[in-house]
Structures are given as structure tokens and as C-alpha cells.
Design a protein around this motif. Structure first.
Motif, mmCIF file in Angstrom:
data_model
loop_
_atom_site.group_PDB
_atom_site.id
_atom_site.type_symbol
_atom_site.label_atom_id
_atom_site.label_comp_id
_atom_site.label_asym_id
_atom_site.label_seq_id
_atom_site.Cartn_x
_atom_site.Cartn_y
_atom_site.Cartn_z
ATOM 1 N N SER A 43 -0.479 1.956 -3.238
ATOM 2 C CA SER A 43 -1.093 3.281 -3.129
ATOM 3 C C SER A 43 -2.500 3.175 -2.553
ATOM 4 C CB SER A 43 -1.136 3.948 -4.502
ATOM 5 O OG SER A 43 -1.861 5.162 -4.458
ATOM 6 N N ALA A 44 -3.216 2.114 -2.955
ATOM 7 C CA ALA A 44 -4.587 1.928 -2.473
ATOM 8 C C ALA A 44 -4.636 1.335 -1.065
ATOM 9 C CB ALA A 44 -5.352 1.026 -3.431
ATOM 10 N N GLY A 45 -3.503 0.809 -0.591
ATOM 11 C CA GLY A 45 -3.457 0.241 0.753
ATOM 12 C C GLY A 45 -4.093 -1.123 0.874
ATOM 13 N N ILE A 46 -4.083 -1.931 -0.209
ATOM 14 C CA ILE A 46 -4.748 -3.239 -0.163
ATOM 15 C C ILE A 46 -3.818 -4.381 -0.575
ATOM 16 C CG2 ILE A 46 -7.081 -2.340 -0.476
ATOM 17 C CD1 ILE A 46 -6.852 -2.988 -3.454
ATOM 18 N N SER A 47 -2.527 -4.160 -0.535
ATOM 19 C CA SER A 47 -1.573 -5.188 -0.975
ATOM 20 C C SER A 47 -1.702 -6.472 -0.178
ATOM 21 C CB SER A 47 -0.135 -4.667 -0.852
ATOM 22 O OG SER A 47 0.055 -3.534 -1.667
#
Length: 508
Positions: A415-419
Motif C-alpha cells: 500500500s505504501a509502495g515500498i516493497s
């Protein structure tokens, strides 16, 4: 804060099992001196029993003999401070140890007195201290002002029982502690290694925070916990290792030299990197909640929805007033930084509610569903400074991992776009296992990993697991509490470490 003095135990620490002072140990002491760090030793030995080691290491700072019973200059004859046992207490201790079946040695003045020159460990002690004992039939005749009494037996269980019984019998009048499994030392109550650190602080004008100590036995614990940095040897017991700040290698693996390089000379600011980390750091572990992402508000709202639903139903059924979940107070007090079930139990206890465990688990599962629904509706916000720091760490070649107590770490990262910023992700695992598992997943030892944590409990857990460096991330104005729980450094934003252009401010 920079370490200005290192105090080391001798037996089990400075020397090998065969009582050898290795070349690497001597070289490490020389490196300390060249780097401006003072060095001295403490031991249960008498002053002249340390003469060979003091000469080999060219020590110039005050030395503590008899576990702190006497502080002498490095000439080993000029007494700076001395604490002796009262004669009546000494007689009581000697009589008890003899009745318990232990041999007894008495150290008074410059001499070592005993009854049986061929008894167990006498030859070994003679070799260690470098002088012969005085044989005497009645030990009561040399108890005017003894500095140390030693009970000796090859029956280690008997020595342990004697230590416990003497501690109860002598109370505040004297200190009884094992210095090896075969010896129980009786000294003045202030003649312990904790006082060695405090006396060094007084004599040298140093704050405790600037003193480090290293040792291996239970009688070293007072100095390991009093000094600003306590280091346990790899051959120390689990209890000693648990209470130390760092754990090094064993005394047969040059653990002292390793500790000097890794924990004293390797600590910033003496040797800095552009990331503000110790040079030995190979990996960074980041907490998700409060460090990387602003997930607390989502968790708090999910808990509020769950608890309000349950409390409203309970109030209607009982006819009692409905008191809603406080989004700020209840969440921070019972849930923030804690495992979900632990937090839920604590909250229910605060309301006087007792439920079957199956019901508690069902409520926790319902909260999980509410959180998932919130994640579908909203994007998780990140802390931009931490994300920038993670990117810089990866660019510098460090491996990175994210840890979380939540089962939905993957969804939150997505969701945060930092995987894609992390080599490993560990979640739904209780601390400290989650940190250790993350380090293993990255292929590094804990002493090579740095942890970024925002809660005092998280910092304390990371410190107890002996990670190389623990950085507290202060989002809530509790910098002092994070330091008190063991943070080496506290920052409001990890990006501040990048903005110092390779230099970091010392933590006050």
C-alpha cells in the motif's frame, strides 16, 4: 558518547584458559592507548599478583585489586583507596566456610595466608599470582584487617551453596560472590567491581557513560551494569551475557581484542561512515510501525471500531453505560508497540472484563478484518526521511529488512509502495526472535546489524539481543526514555544522519 576508559577483568577475559596473554590482546591495548582511550584492569588477585600483566601491557592508570578491595597506582604499591573487612565479620565468614568443608585463604596486607600448601588450586594460584603463600595453623591470627577471604573447593555445587548462604548470613556487612566456579570471595560490601567503576570515575574525573567494562563471571556483573558500556565474553554464562550491552568472542578466541575493535574503537564518532553508522554495520533492520510508515492511525482506528462495537453490545446487554475506546489514550497505553493479543488483554483488564481465550482470539481476528478493510480504502503514508535513508543504505551496499508484529506487513508495504526496498520481511513474530530472524535472513550476525526502533520496549529488546547499534526514532517526544532503554543514538528522523555529511552528533 565516546568511551574514554576501558576496565577489564583478567582471568577468563584478558588471558586464555592457560593463563596466556596473547599478542593480539597486547596489540589491542596498544591500539586503545594510541586512540586516546585509557585502559586498566581489575581482578580478585592481590596487587603483586598482577605485576606481570601490568608490566607486559605497560599500564599507567590506577589498578583495582581484590575485586575493588584496594585501588593502587600502576606501581602496585602506592595505595589510593582500601576497604578491609571488620575482624568480627571476617572470623564469622572464615568459620562458616571451614565448617562447610571449604579450604580458606586470607589476603591481608601484601601477603597470602593459608593452612594447607598442597590443597586444591594452591599451586595454580601460586602460578597466577607469582608469589608463595604464608602457611599458618590458625587463620584467626591474620584477621586484623583482611582485604579478601577466599573459600575454595573442587565441589562447585558446594561453592555455590556456600555463596548463597554467606550472602544471607553476612547481609550488608560483606559481599560474597564466586569469582570462578571453585572460589567464593568475601570482601568489604563496597569492594565489588561496581565500585571499581565508580572509583575509577572519581579518580579519573570521568562520567560513568564514558567508561566501558569487560568480563566473564557473575562477580563482573556489577561493573558491566554500572559502566556506560558493558561487554560480556563469549565464555561468560548466559545470565552475564543477557545483562551485558555487547557479547564478544571467547577468551580462547581473542575475544578481548575483538571487543576492542568492534565495540570500543569501532563505535562512532571515532570511526564514522556516511550513514552515521559503525563501520562494522552490514545491514539495517527497520521497524514498520512508527519508523517507516504511519500505520499507527490505521491500527488505532481498527481497534476503536472493534472495541466500540464490543463495548456497546456489552453495555446494552448489562444496562451499564457505554464508555467508548479513546483513540489516543487507550491505543498508546495498551496497544502501541505491543503484540495484538497482549494489548487486547491489557485493554480488557483495564475495563475489568474477563473473557475466555477463544473469545479474545475471535475479537483479535475481527480487528484484523477491519484493518484489511481500511487498507483497501486508504494508502499507507510513509515517513519520507526514513525511506530516503533506506535508499541511501541500499546504495551504500547494506542489506535491509523490515520487521513488524503485524500479520499484514506485506499489504502495508505494498500500500505504501515500498516493497522493493527490502531484502527481507519478517512479521507476526514476537521480539527478540523477529530481529534475530531478520538478521539471519540477511545473512549477517546481530553484531553486524543496526536496528531502527521507535518504542522504548523495542529498543530494550534490540539491546538485549546484542545488536551492534540501536537507533531510537523519536516521533513522540520521548528521547530520554529511548536512551534510558538502551538506544545508542536518538534521532527524530533517520534522514538527519545523512544530512551530517558523514559526521554524527554525539548523543547527550
Amino acid at each position: 558518547m565516546t568511551i574514554k576508559l576501558l576496565i577489564a577483568d583478567i582471568d577468563g577475559t584478558m588471558v586464555t584458559r592457560d593463563k596466556v596473554l596473547t599478542a593480539r590482546t597486547c596489540e589491542a591495548v596498544a591500539r586503545l592507548r594510541a586512540s586516546g582511550v585509557m585502559f586498566t584492569v581489575t581482578s580478585g588477585r592481590p596487587p603483586r599478583g598482577m605485576a606481570g600483566l601490568v608490566a607486559s601491557l605497560k599500564l599507567t592508570d590506577p589498578v583495582a585489586a581484590f575485586n575493588g578491595g584496594v585501588y593502587v597506582k600502576s606501581d602496585l604499591t602506592t595505595v589510593l583507596e582500601q576497604r578491609t573487612l571488620p575482624p568480627a565479620i571476617a572470623r564469622q565468614a572464615v568459620d562458616f566456610m571451614l565448617q562447610a568443608g571449604l579450604d580458606v585463604w586470607v589476603y591481608q596486607g601484601a601477603d597470602w595466608f593459608l593452612r594447607g600448601p598442597e590443597a586444591f588450586r594452591v599451586a595454580r594460584e601460586r602460578s597466577n599470582v607469582g608469589f608463595d603463600p604464608v602457611v599458618i595453623a590458625d587463620l584467626h591470627g591474620v584477621l586484623d584487617a583482611p582485604i579478601k577471604l577466599v573459600g575454595v573447593s573442587e565441589d562447585t555445587a558446594r561453592v555455590a551453596r556456600c555463596e548463597a548462604e554467606l550472602s544471607m548470613r553476612l547481609g550488608a556487612e560483606a559481599s560474597a560472590a564466586r569469582s570462578t566456579p571453585y572460589y567464593v570471595d568475601v570482601t568489604h560490601p563496597e569492594a565489588n567491581k561496581g565500585m571499581v567503576v565508580r572509583e575509577a570515575s572519581r579518580l579519573l574525573g570521568l562520567p560513568l557513560e564514558q567508561i566501558a567494562a569487560i568480563g566473564d563471571m557473575a562477580n563482573d556483573l556489577p561493573m558491566l551494569t554500572t559502566a556506560g558500556v558493558g561487554i560480556a565474553m563469549g565464555n561468560a554464562s548466559a545470565e552475564v551475557q543477557r545483562l551485558a550491552r555487547h557479547v564478544t568472542r571467547t577468551n580462547d578466541e581473542d575475544g578481548f581484542a575483538y571487543a576492542v575493535d568492534a565495540f570500543i574503537l569501532g563505535q562512532p564518532p571515532r570511526a564514522r561512515t556516511k550513514l552515521g553508522l559503525p563501520p562494522r554495520a552490514r545491514a539495517c533492520l527497520f521497524g514498520l510501525d512508527g519508523v517507516l510508515a504511519q500505520t499507527s492511525s490505521l491500527h488505532a482506528r481498527a481497534w476503536k471500531q472493534l472495541c466500540d462495537y464490543y463495548l456497546r453490545q456489552r453495555a446494552q446487554a448489562s444496562g451499564q453505560p457505554f464508555i467508548p475506546f479513546d483513540l489516543v489514550r487507550d491505543y498508546s497505553r495498551y496497544f502501541d508497540g505491543k503484540p495484538p493479543l497482549e494489548g487486547l488483554h491489557a485493554f480488557l483488564d483495564s475495563r475489568g472484563i474477563v473473557l475466555q481465550e477463544s473469545t479474545v482470539h475471535a475479537l483479535n481476528d475481527r480487528k484484523t478484518g477491519l484493518l484489511v478493510e481500511l487498507l483497501r480504502q486508504e494508502r499507507v503514508e510513509t515517513y519520507e526521511g526514513t525511506v530516503r535513508y533506506v535508499q541511501a543504505a541500499r546504495a551504500a551496499g547494506l542489506r535491509t529488512a523490515v520487521v513488524s508484529g503485524s500479520r499484514h506487513c506485506a499489504e502495508m508495504l505494498q500500500s505504501a509502495g515500498i516493497s522493493d526496498l527490502f531484502d527481507a520481511r519478517l512479521d507476526a513474530t514476537p521480539p527478540p526472535e523477529v530481529y534475530l530472524a531478520a538478521a539471519r535472513a540477511l545473512g549477517v550476525d546481530s553484531e553486524e546489524a543496526v536496528i531502527f526502533e521507535d518504542t522504548p520496549d523495542g529498543v530494550a529488546t534490540a539491546r538485549a539481543a546484542h545488536f551492534a547499534y540501536v537507533i531510537g526514532v523519536d516521533r513522540l517526544g520521548r528521547s530520554a526514555e529511548l536512551r534510558r532503554h538502551g538506544a545508542d543514538l536518538v534521532v527524530t528522523d533517520p534522514a538527519a544522519l545523512l544530512e551530517q555529511d558523514g559526521a554524527r552528533d554525539e548523543a547527550p
